[in-house]
Design an enzyme around this catalytic site. Structure first.
Site, PDB file in Angstrom:
ATOM      1  N   THR A 148       0.822  -1.209   0.000  1.00 15.56           N
ATOM      2  CA  THR A 148       0.000   0.000   0.000  1.00 15.56           C
ATOM      3  C   THR A 148       0.859   1.264   0.000  1.00 15.56           C
ATOM      4  O   THR A 148       0.491   2.267  -0.600  1.00 15.56           O
ATOM      5  CB  THR A 148      -0.965   0.048   1.211  1.00 15.56           C
TER       6      THR A 148
ATOM      7  N   HIS B 160       0.292 -16.334  -3.856  1.00 19.98           N
ATOM      8  CA  HIS B 160      -0.853 -16.070  -4.730  1.00 19.98           C
ATOM      9  C   HIS B 160      -0.450 -15.827  -6.177  1.00 19.98           C
ATOM     10  O   HIS B 160      -1.226 -15.291  -6.953  1.00 19.98           O
ATOM     11  CB  HIS B 160      -1.662 -14.887  -4.190  1.00 19.98           C
TER      12      HIS B 160
ATOM     13  N   CYS C 275      -3.497 -15.435 -27.070  1.00 19.36           N
ATOM     14  CA  CYS C 275      -2.243 -16.018 -27.550  1.00 19.36           C
ATOM     15  C   CYS C 275      -2.219 -15.973 -29.074  1.00 19.36           C
ATOM     16  O   CYS C 275      -3.257 -15.822 -29.724  1.00 19.36           O
ATOM     17  CB  CYS C 275      -2.180 -17.466 -27.062  1.00 19.36           C
TER      18      CYS C 275
ATOM     19  N   SER D 298      -2.854  -9.366   8.799  1.00 19.83           N
ATOM     20  CA  SER D 298      -3.275  -9.750  10.137  1.00 19.83           C
ATOM     21  C   SER D 298      -2.890 -11.195  10.399  1.00 19.83           C
ATOM     22  O   SER D 298      -2.986 -12.041   9.525  1.00 19.83           O
ATOM     23  CB  SER D 298      -4.790  -9.582  10.266  1.00 19.83           C
TER      24      SER D 298
ATOM     25  N   ASN E 204       1.980  -4.096  11.787  1.00 17.04           N
ATOM     26  CA  ASN E 204       0.743  -3.852  11.058  1.00 17.04           C
ATOM     27  C   ASN E 204       0.048  -2.641  11.657  1.00 17.04           C
ATOM     28  O   ASN E 204       0.110  -2.430  12.862  1.00 17.04           O
ATOM     29  CB  ASN E 204      -0.174  -5.088  11.140  1.00 17.04           C
TER      30      ASN E 204
HETATM   31 ZN    ZN Z   1      -1.592 -20.507 -27.227  1.00 15.94          ZN
END
Ligand code: ZN
Length: 261
Positions: free
Chosen positions: A35, A128, A157, A198, A220
């Site tokens: 942030t 992630h 693509c 958190s 935090n």
């Molecule tokens: Zn492709």
């Protein structure tokens, strides 16, 4: 200019001392780390989404929504999750510096922005995924961020297939290899710093249980009562803390200069 609280100056001196003493530091970071680079947490709803999008972010950023409506997915994704001008802040730079000095062994992040690598960190475990990796769903060809960010509408693509970001969407599981590397790193850490997230929220809550040391630090802005079992808690923006305690000369003296930027 904001005055740093007396208590936090003391806490930051402890943080600095622990960093000096440690040689296997592991950092676990969440949205709050980015942030200060101008990347908002898309989960922190401020009502804007309701005007601009017909669905909540959690719905749009889900696997089934992507498959059903990639055009709307990409409209949200490009607007709210890709920030091409974002630069690493003091937290990213400090962690890269600690790794270079051989003190920090891994950065585990929930962020997908690639800012840790941009700052120079090498061992980054992206729970992630990353906006910088994208694959064709039909032929598997790899693409960088530009192919997605510059495409008008749905990125495709050369084979005609739809390109999908290597980002963990809702309804999708975490990469098991990345997850076990994270568990392994935390298990061997002599100091665990959790920042910008958190402690009580998945997956931080589960991962922290693997830590066996006695230097569990939480940095935090907002801290809940449940998090009191951390060995050290600092309720300040993480970039400013790292600026003072890692990049700066002295925790307490630098507190004033870093706020003046
Ligand atoms: Zn492709």
């Amino acid at each position: 200019m904001q005055e740093i609280k007396d208590r936090d100056v003391k806490q930051e001196e402890i943080l600095k001392q622990w960093i000096q003493e440690s040689s296997h530091i592991v950092f676990f970071g969440g949205a709050g780390v980015s942030t200060e680079s101008g990347i908002p947490d898309f989960r922190s709803q401020d009502g804007l989404y309701n005007q601009e999008y017909a669905y909540p972010p959690e719905t749009i950023i889900s696997h089934s929504f992507f498959m059903r409506n990639p055009e709307e997915f990409y409209r949200f994704y490009k607007n709210k999750m890709i920030f091409r001008n974002a630069k690493p802040n003091a937290a990213h730079l400090a962690l890269a510096k600690l790794e270079q000095e051989g003190k920090l062994k891994a950065v585990i992040t929930q962020n997908i922005d690639g800012l840790h690598q941009m700052a120079g960190s090498k061992n980054v475990l992206e729970l992630h995924g990353s906006i910088h990796r994208n694959y064709c769903m039909r032929c598997g060809k790899a693409y960088g961020l530009e192919a997605v960010a510059d495409a008008a509408g749905i990125p495709r693509c050369s084979c005609g297939g739809i390109i999908k970001p290597d980002v963990v969407l809702y309804e999708e599981g975490l990469d098991q290899q990345v997850l076990s590397a994270a568990v392994n790193a935390i298990r061997h850490a002599d100091m665990l710093i959790i920042g910008g997230t958190s402690l009580t929220v998945y997956p931080a809550a589960g991962l922290v249980d693997y830590y066996e040391g006695n230097k569990l630090v939480l940095i935090n802005k907002s801290v809940t009562a449940k998090e009191a079992h951390a060995d050290l808690v600092i309720t300040e923006p993480i970039g400013q803390v790292f600026q003072r305690c890692v990049l700066g000369e002295n925790c307490s003296e630098d507190a004033q200069t870093s706020d003046r930027r």
